[in-house]
Design a protein around this motif. Structure first.
Motif, mmCIF file in Angstrom:
data_model
loop_
_atom_site.group_PDB
_atom_site.id
_atom_site.type_symbol
_atom_site.label_atom_id
_atom_site.label_comp_id
_atom_site.label_asym_id
_atom_site.label_seq_id
_atom_site.Cartn_x
_atom_site.Cartn_y
_atom_site.Cartn_z
ATOM 1 N N GLY A 142 24.080 48.848 67.362
ATOM 2 C CA GLY A 142 23.087 49.907 67.229
ATOM 3 C C GLY A 142 23.307 50.749 66.003
ATOM 4 O O GLY A 142 22.364 51.097 65.294
ATOM 5 N N THR A 143 24.567 51.071 65.719
ATOM 6 C CA THR A 143 24.818 51.919 64.562
ATOM 7 C C THR A 143 24.640 51.156 63.273
ATOM 8 O O THR A 143 24.186 51.713 62.276
ATOM 9 N N ALA A 182 21.151 51.172 62.191
ATOM 10 C CA ALA A 182 20.699 52.453 61.646
ATOM 11 C C ALA A 182 21.417 52.815 60.365
ATOM 12 O O ALA A 182 21.285 53.919 59.862
ATOM 13 N N ASP A 237 17.761 57.581 64.768
ATOM 14 C CA ASP A 237 17.411 56.171 64.809
ATOM 15 C C ASP A 237 18.428 55.320 65.567
ATOM 16 O O ASP A 237 18.091 54.243 66.061
ATOM 17 N N ASN A 238 19.681 55.775 65.640
ATOM 18 C CA ASN A 238 20.716 54.983 66.306
ATOM 19 C C ASN A 238 20.847 55.316 67.795
ATOM 20 O O ASN A 238 21.788 54.888 68.454
#
Length: 277
Positions: A14-15, A18, A99-100
């Motif tokens: 996920g990170t 982003a 966003d993350n």
């Protein structure tokens, strides 16, 4: 601090999506620090309530920064705004959904500035601080301050200073170059911190510009008409681009690639923005 139910693989996926990269040791306590794309906008303000103070008082956690009512509140990272008027004890609360999947919340605001659903970049002002006892939007606050906490993708409240790090270069002072036109170490520290936040500069924040600082500056100056090599050796074309940037901050002289006091004053006004502290 643990990942609170978020698997390491899910977190990193996920990170990374982003543009956020962190290191997490398996089986170890995870310490987030200086996450790209995030910073501490409030490093210059005194902490009047620590995370542990909040826990001791029965709160889920937060950091309080002492500041006057009406202080601009910049976004610690890009995201989408949701305003929550009179949010219980927190009073007026603005949420930034990043966003993350992380969220930032600022509480006790005296005023919202943006509509729900507005997308903002890092450093955009999202509201004004409040907290005066009994004032509209103050919630249970007993004095002017900002409360800040973050929420991870699992819905667990986390300490923002552990996530973004001390941030903002640890609270850099403003450079006097804005008034005297003489570049010095503080101006260059702020420049390096700007380049760290926005241009991928990975060198020290030491106020001594070298090849890496100048190369990052040249990358930044692409947006202001610089078309030369990214070689860390600034020349007239680099400085002409810097003058174009400075022209957006009050410089009215020629764009000739020769930096003088007025050129430096305009550039210093740019790097003196709170988000580069």
């Amino acid at each position: 601090m643990s990942n609170n139910g978020l698997s390491r693989r899910t977190f990193l996926r996920g990170t990374a999506a982003a543009g956020v990269v962190t290191a997490a040791g398996i089986g170890a306590v995870t310490a987030f620090a200086d996450v790209p794309g995030f910073y501490n906008p409030f490093a210059a303000y005194p902490i009047t309530g620590t995370w542990q103070d909040h826990l001791n008082e029965g709160s889920l956690g937060g950091i309080d920064f002492g500041m006057a009512v009406g202080t601009n509140l910049p976004a610690c990272g890009a995201g989408v705004i949701t305003n929550i008027p009179e949010n219980g004890t927190g009073g007026n609360t603005v949420t930034i959904t990043h966003d993350n999947g992380y969220r930032s919340q600022y509480m006790h605001l005296s005023q919202f500035l943006l509509a729900n659903g507005t997308r903002v970049g890092m450093g955009a002002v999202v509201g004004l601080s409040g907290g005066a006892a009994g004032a509209p939007g103050s919630g249970n606050s007993t004095g002017p301050h900002l409360h800040w906490h973050m929420i991870n993708p699992s819905g667990v409240r986390i300490n923002p200073l552990e996530y973004v790090g001390g941030g903002g270069g640890g609270g850099l002072p403003k450079t006097t170059t804005e008034s005297d036109g003489v570049p010095g170490p503080i101006m260059w520290k702020r420049t390096q911190n700007w380049l760290r936040i926005e241009q991928g500069y990975a060198g020290p924040i030491d106020g001594v510009p070298g090849v890496n600082t100048y190369a990052a500056l040249q990358r930044a100056m692409r947006a202001y008409g610089y078309g030369g090599p990214i070689d860390g050796v600034p020349g007239p074309n680099t400085w002409a681009a810097v003058q174009r940037l400075a022209a957006q901050w009050g410089y009215t002289g020629p764009v000739d690639g020769v930096m003088g006091p007025n050129s430096w004053r305009g550039f210093a006004r740019f790097v003196n923005q709170d988000k580069y502290s």
